[in-house]
Design an enzyme around this catalytic site. Structure first.
Site, mmCIF file in Angstrom:
data_model
loop_
_atom_site.group_PDB
_atom_site.id
_atom_site.type_symbol
_atom_site.label_atom_id
_atom_site.label_comp_id
_atom_site.label_asym_id
_atom_site.label_seq_id
_atom_site.Cartn_x
_atom_site.Cartn_y
_atom_site.Cartn_z
ATOM 1 N N ARG A 54 -30.630 -34.438 2.653
ATOM 2 C CA ARG A 54 -29.860 -33.651 3.613
ATOM 3 C C ARG A 54 -30.583 -32.341 3.842
ATOM 4 N NH1 ARG A 54 -23.560 -32.756 2.269
ATOM 5 N NH2 ARG A 54 -24.405 -32.024 0.305
ATOM 6 N N SER A 106 -19.030 -40.413 6.990
ATOM 7 C CA SER A 106 -18.108 -39.524 6.294
ATOM 8 C C SER A 106 -16.709 -39.674 6.868
ATOM 9 C CB SER A 106 -18.520 -38.061 6.489
ATOM 10 O OG SER A 106 -19.762 -37.818 5.895
ATOM 11 N N LYS A 135 -19.989 -26.956 0.085
ATOM 12 C CA LYS A 135 -19.547 -26.996 1.484
ATOM 13 C C LYS A 135 -18.215 -26.267 1.540
ATOM 14 C CE LYS A 135 -19.705 -30.424 5.174
ATOM 15 N NZ LYS A 135 -19.646 -31.844 5.535
#
Lengths: 209, 209
Positions: A41, A110, A139
């Site tokens: 990522r 997701s 996050k």
């Protein structure tokens, strides 16, 4: 081949959390400790840099038969022929992604709630990343998934579920008996001083559930 | 079909310069004024937003038979089936891009000097974006291309050349007689109060060279 993936210890990389080690070192040590999937990522680097990094990481994952999954960037996944892509709700829609990558590439989607999960299954996702299960420092704007939604997802859909968000040694036991296929981990592995040991411990814990 | 592209007035979008108008409005007015190619460049938005924008812009370019070229993001180009991609030196290499997009999609490659241009031609680029020709406010870190390199590129390679960087009403006449196929313009069109009129003027100027 896609149906035989072992999602159990699913490593997500995070450049910000890997202060002392390179991504390559972190990935290598995580796999040595038992990580079964690696998701790369990268949100802030240019395309060439991401591409070069993905190629380097693939040199670690490929010989170890660990699937490499690229977050969001289908172009990078195609460019390095990664095993999969992972797409979120702010990425290219899964149905469009499938047309681009063909039938063989893994598509993970997701889902933060039941309806997103239902949509992802309908769109042909190969697995679901469900969460954030807990508040997480990785996050900070993450939406928390109600545990009841996770239970209903597991009940209603026949698709591997990887839980994400605040997954660590302390929270994993809470999923015991739920039939969760995978545990996605960022800081609980890569932010630890001994990455291999951290991965080993989590892998053991997951296998004991 | 790829070989018949009219690159003459090549519009690059820039969200930062379009204070009063949407990208869609700017594109529509530019084409009305004579823009022959549209390149969509988005560096700071998420993938889904870029994808949705590309689809909206395509609804303007497609019926007007203006090729839509996506900057850098091959995934977006594939997702909307754009006519082309434009890749820079910090994007996925052109040879890798060609494998992903197939033979029919236009691939443009940026070159700031002769050797980058030679490499791009060898890698199978369909056109070159050569520049920055002049210092520009749009890309403050741009490397300036020596005029002699541009001349040698035109001399040695049989490939359309689009000049970029500081291209406007004042600078375009300096290329007279060089056989340049296209003029890439950002602020000289989209930052003008009357976009259509600005495009018309430049198109007329280019045709008069």
């Amino acid at each position: 081949m896609k149906s035989n993936i072992d999602y159990s210890l699913y490593l997500c990389t995070d450049r910000g959390l890997m202060s002392c080690k390179t991504i390559e070192e972190s990935v290598e040590q995580s796999i040595a400790g038992g990580a079964t999937v690696v998701q790369l990522r990268e949100k802030d680097c240019c395309t060439r840099e991401f591409y070069e990094l993905a190629k380097r990481v693939q040199q670690i994952t490929k010989p170890r038969h660990v699937p490499l999954i690229i977050n969001d960037r289908i172009d990078i996944a195609l460019a390095v022929a990664a095993e999969g892509i992972h797409i979120g709700q702010s990425d290219i829609p899964a149905t469009v992604a499938r047309k681009i990558v063909g039938p063989d590439m893994i598509i993970g989607v997701s889902a933060s709630n039941y309806s997103e999960a239902a949509k992802a299954v309908q769109d042909g996702a190969d697995y679901l990343g469900v969460g954030a299960m807990f508040a997480t420092g990785t996050k900070t704007d993450a939406i928390i998934t109600p545990l009841d939604d996770l239970k209903r997802i597991k009940q209603d859909f026949d698709i591997p579920v990887v839980v994400i968000g605040g997954i660590n040694e302390r929270t994993i036991p809470q999923f015991a008996g739920m039939g969760i296929e995978g545990y996605a981990v960022v800081s609980a592995i890569v932010a630890q001083p001994d990455i291999k040991k951290a991965a080993e411990k989590l892998r053991g814990l997951i296998q004991s559930l």
